[in-house]
Design a protein around this motif. Structure first.
Motif, short mmCIF file in Angstrom:
data_model
loop_
_atom_site.label_atom_id
_atom_site.label_comp_id
_atom_site.label_asym_id
_atom_site.label_seq_id
_atom_site.Cartn_x
_atom_site.Cartn_y
_atom_site.Cartn_z
N LEU A 55 0.83 -1.21 0.00
CA LEU A 55 0.00 0.00 0.00
C LEU A 55 0.87 1.27 0.00
O LEU A 55 0.59 2.23 -0.72
N GLY A 56 1.91 1.25 0.76
CA GLY A 56 2.80 2.41 0.83
C GLY A 56 3.39 2.73 -0.53
O GLY A 56 3.41 3.88 -0.96
N GLN A 57 3.85 1.66 -1.20
CA GLN A 57 4.46 1.89 -2.51
C GLN A 57 3.42 2.38 -3.51
O GLN A 57 3.71 3.23 -4.36
N TRP A 58 2.21 1.85 -3.40
CA TRP A 58 1.13 2.32 -4.29
C TRP A 58 0.98 3.84 -4.15
O TRP A 58 0.92 4.57 -5.13
N TRP A 59 0.97 4.29 -2.89
CA TRP A 59 0.80 5.73 -2.66
C TRP A 59 2.01 6.53 -3.11
O TRP A 59 1.88 7.66 -3.58
N THR A 60 3.18 5.93 -2.97
CA THR A 60 4.38 6.62 -3.45
C THR A 60 4.26 6.87 -4.96
O THR A 60 4.46 7.98 -5.45
N LEU A 61 3.86 5.79 -5.69
CA LEU A 61 3.73 5.92 -7.14
C LEU A 61 2.60 6.87 -7.51
O LEU A 61 2.72 7.67 -8.44
N TYR A 62 1.51 6.77 -6.77
CA TYR A 62 0.34 7.59 -7.09
C TYR A 62 0.69 9.08 -7.01
O TYR A 62 0.26 9.88 -7.84
N GLN A 63 1.48 9.43 -6.02
CA GLN A 63 1.84 10.84 -5.88
C GLN A 63 2.72 11.32 -7.02
O GLN A 63 2.69 12.49 -7.39
N GLU A 64 3.52 10.40 -7.57
CA GLU A 64 4.42 10.79 -8.66
C GLU A 64 3.74 10.73 -10.02
O GLU A 64 4.26 11.28 -10.99
N ALA A 65 2.59 10.04 -10.10
CA ALA A 65 1.96 9.77 -11.39
C ALA A 65 1.22 10.99 -11.94
O ALA A 65 0.85 11.90 -11.19
N ASP A 66 0.99 11.00 -13.28
CA ASP A 66 0.15 12.05 -13.86
C ASP A 66 -1.32 11.57 -13.85
O ASP A 66 -1.61 10.46 -13.42
N ASP A 67 -2.21 12.40 -14.33
CA ASP A 67 -3.64 12.10 -14.21
C ASP A 67 -4.04 10.78 -14.86
O ASP A 67 -4.82 10.01 -14.31
N ILE A 68 -3.49 10.54 -16.05
CA ILE A 68 -3.87 9.32 -16.78
C ILE A 68 -3.36 8.09 -16.05
O ILE A 68 -4.09 7.11 -15.85
N GLU A 69 -2.12 8.19 -15.61
CA GLU A 69 -1.56 7.05 -14.86
C GLU A 69 -2.36 6.80 -13.58
O GLU A 69 -2.60 5.66 -13.20
N ARG A 70 -2.77 7.87 -12.97
CA ARG A 70 -3.54 7.72 -11.73
C ARG A 70 -4.85 6.97 -11.98
O ARG A 70 -5.23 6.09 -11.22
N ARG A 71 -5.53 7.35 -13.10
CA ARG A 71 -6.79 6.68 -13.42
C ARG A 71 -6.55 5.19 -13.63
O ARG A 71 -7.31 4.36 -13.15
N ASP A 72 -5.47 4.89 -14.33
CA ASP A 72 -5.14 3.47 -14.56
C ASP A 72 -4.86 2.75 -13.24
O ASP A 72 -5.28 1.61 -13.04
N MET A 73 -4.14 3.44 -12.36
CA MET A 73 -3.81 2.80 -11.08
C MET A 73 -5.06 2.47 -10.28
O MET A 73 -5.17 1.41 -9.67
N VAL A 74 -6.02 3.39 -10.30
CA VAL A 74 -7.26 3.15 -9.55
C VAL A 74 -8.05 2.02 -10.19
O VAL A 74 -8.61 1.16 -9.50
N GLN A 75 -8.09 2.02 -11.55
CA GLN A 75 -8.86 0.98 -12.22
C GLN A 75 -8.27 -0.40 -12.02
O GLN A 75 -8.99 -1.39 -12.00
N ALA A 76 -6.95 -0.44 -11.85
CA ALA A 76 -6.29 -1.74 -11.69
C ALA A 76 -6.48 -2.34 -10.30
O ALA A 76 -6.07 -3.46 -10.05
N LEU A 77 -7.10 -1.58 -9.40
CA LEU A 77 -7.25 -2.07 -8.03
C LEU A 77 -8.26 -3.20 -7.95
O LEU A 77 -9.24 -3.22 -8.69
N GLY A 78 -8.06 -4.12 -7.01
CA GLY A 78 -9.04 -5.16 -6.75
C GLY A 78 -10.26 -4.57 -6.08
O GLY A 78 -10.22 -3.43 -5.61
N PRO A 79 -11.35 -5.33 -6.01
CA PRO A 79 -12.61 -4.82 -5.47
C PRO A 79 -12.49 -4.35 -4.01
O PRO A 79 -13.09 -3.34 -3.65
N GLN A 80 -11.67 -5.04 -3.22
CA GLN A 80 -11.55 -4.63 -1.82
C GLN A 80 -10.99 -3.22 -1.69
O GLN A 80 -11.46 -2.42 -0.89
N ALA A 81 -9.94 -2.96 -2.49
CA ALA A 81 -9.28 -1.65 -2.40
C ALA A 81 -10.12 -0.55 -3.02
O ALA A 81 -9.87 0.62 -2.78
N GLN A 82 -11.12 -0.95 -3.82
CA GLN A 82 -12.03 0.07 -4.33
C GLN A 82 -12.72 0.74 -3.15
O GLN A 82 -13.16 1.87 -3.21
#
Ligand code: ATP
Ligand code: MG
Length: 426
Positions: A387-414
């Motif tokens: 989870l920590g690394q996910w947030w590290t990447l999320y902060q560095e990502a641009d808008d499109i990458e962020r959308r992809d990161m959220v979509q790639a999440l499993g149902p629990q993390a939604q």
């Protein structure tokens, strides 16, 4: 007396403000000395945090001499003299109260326990030296002749790195139990060792800390944990049996099933704080206190959730209970406890990243602190990494990458089921 050519203290190492105060007193016909911690630090090759001055002038006389000054304290009157941004503390030579003075003397008061309540009995420089706590803190530098005055072998103990109580340690700790915390702090900060007679009584006397006002203990805890030597201070407190009387519920968690995890978490937080201070980054008491109480919070949270309470009210209740118990020992001003609660609440929110949740969480004013805290929890093995690394990447990502990161999440993390995910490493 150690004349100026036989010691290394020089006026060049002393702040302008302190010199102004010393010369000002001297010119008005008073004696004026630097004292205590600043000389100790200079002899150890460290930059003093501040310069303290003592004089034979009374607080009123000092206050009359300097325009920007005020008398503070009751138990222990001192004068704060301001020069620019610096404040110099000026105290008047004080003596011990003799026991037979106690009933009649208006200026001093003891409780039956031996606790010193008021301490405004003026004295000579030598008496002043004897009522200080440790020998390393009782050196004087005279501005009139640049000589050092050493009444209790201060210089020898500073050179040998020994923390030695002046007088009978048991009696001195009884008078003021905070001296036990000071012993731990100086040992941690200077890397000195405690002389046996000064160390031995501490574990058995540690519970006297329960008599000390929580506001004063809060101040001491800040000095212990926010002065760049948090890890060493924590170790000293634990080894001397003092930690238990500052953070009793935390110490209980350290002795429980998950004790090793909590120990790693606390040490990681201490290291993190020391590192930040070494890099001149800001630190807040809220962070350290949030970490120190986290083991207490999680235990209660689990219990309330097992009883069927949803996570948000369970956390609220756990936080209130933990804080109410803690402030009996160390005060926690509201401005810090508010931040601590937010940091704890964000630990519940960080796993839930579906939809717009991640962006909303990142907007939170405590996001950064909560994210740092999350990383420490993973480092300590309280949580599986990820989870920590996910947030590290999320902060560095641009808008499109962020959308992809959220979509790639499993149902629990939604997110949204309200149940806290907490994986334990075996
Ligand atoms: P530092 O400022 O680095 O924390 P310090 O030794 O200057 O260390 P202060 O709290 O500024 O500590 O106190 C100044 C001096 O007052 C000390 O050096 C010591 O001589 C004396 N002193 C402080 N607290 C006590 C105490 N509780 N009992 C006896 N003497 C004390
Ligand atoms: Mg000081």
């Amino acid at each position: 007396m150690i004349p100026r050519n036989q010691h290394s203290i020089s006026r060049k190492q002393v702040s302008r403000a302190a010199l102004n105060v010393l010369y000002g007193l001297n010119k008005a016909g008073f004696e004026a000395f630097l004292v205590g911690g600043c000389l100790r630090d200079l002899l150890c090759g460290r930059q003093p945090k501040d310069f303290d001055v003592v004089t034979d002038a009374t607080p009123d006389q000092v206050a009359d001499l300097f325009k920007r000054s005020r008398i503070i304290g009751r138990r222990f009157q001192i004068v704060h003299v301001r020069f620019g941004r610096e404040v110099i503390e000026v105290s008047t030579f004080r003596a011990f109260q003799r026991d037979d003075d106690l009933d009649s003397d208006q200026h001093s008061a003891h409780e039956e326990t031996g606790l010193v309540l008021r301490d405004n009995t003026w004295g000579s420089i030598e008496e002043d030296a004897l009522r200080r706590d440790f020998t390393i803190n009782a050196l004087y530098y005279n501005i009139a002749d640049f000589a050092l005055y050493d009444f209790v072998d201060s210089r020898r103990d500073i050179e040998n790195g020994v923390i030695r109580m002046i007088g009978d340690p048991v009696q001195r700790y009884r008078e003021d139990p905070v001296r036990m915390l000071r012993a731990a702090r100086f040992a941690a900060k200077l890397g000195f060792s405690l002389d046996a007679a000064s160390a031995t009584p501490i574990p058995a006397m540690a519970e006297l800390l329960l008599q000390v006002p929580p506001a004063r203990l809060f101040d001491e805890v800040l000095k212990l944990f926010l002065s760049g030597h948090a890890r060493a201070s924590y170790q000293q407190l634990r080894d001397l049996g003092l930690f238990h009387f500052l953070f009793p519920d935390t110490e209980d968690s350290l002795e429980g099933d998950q004790g090793e995890t909590w120990e790693r978490l606390i040490l990681a937080a201490m290291d993190n704080t020391d590192r930040r201070l070494a890099q001149d980054k800001p630190v807040t008491p809220a962070f350290i206190f949030a970490v120190l109480l986290w083991p207490v919070i999680t235990a209660r949270l689990e219990r309330y959730q097992d009883e069927g309470m949803p996570s948000a009210p369970a956390l609220h209740k756990a936080a209130t209970a933990a804080l109410n118990l803690q402030v009996k020992h160390t005060a926690i001003p509201r401005r810090f406890s508010t931040v601590m609660r937010e940091m704890w609440e964000l630990q519940m929110r960080l796993p839930k990243r579906g939809g717009k949740r991640a962006d909303a969480t990142m907007e939170h004013p405590r996001f950064r602190a909560a994210y740092d805290f999350l990383l420490l929890r993973e480092e300590a093995g309280e949580l599986n990494p990820g989870l920590g690394q996910w947030w590290t990447l999320y902060q560095e990502a641009d808008d499109i990458e962020r959308r992809d990161m959220v979509q790639a999440l499993g149902p629990q993390a939604q997110g949204g089921n309200g149940r806290r995910r907490r994986r334990r490493r075996r």
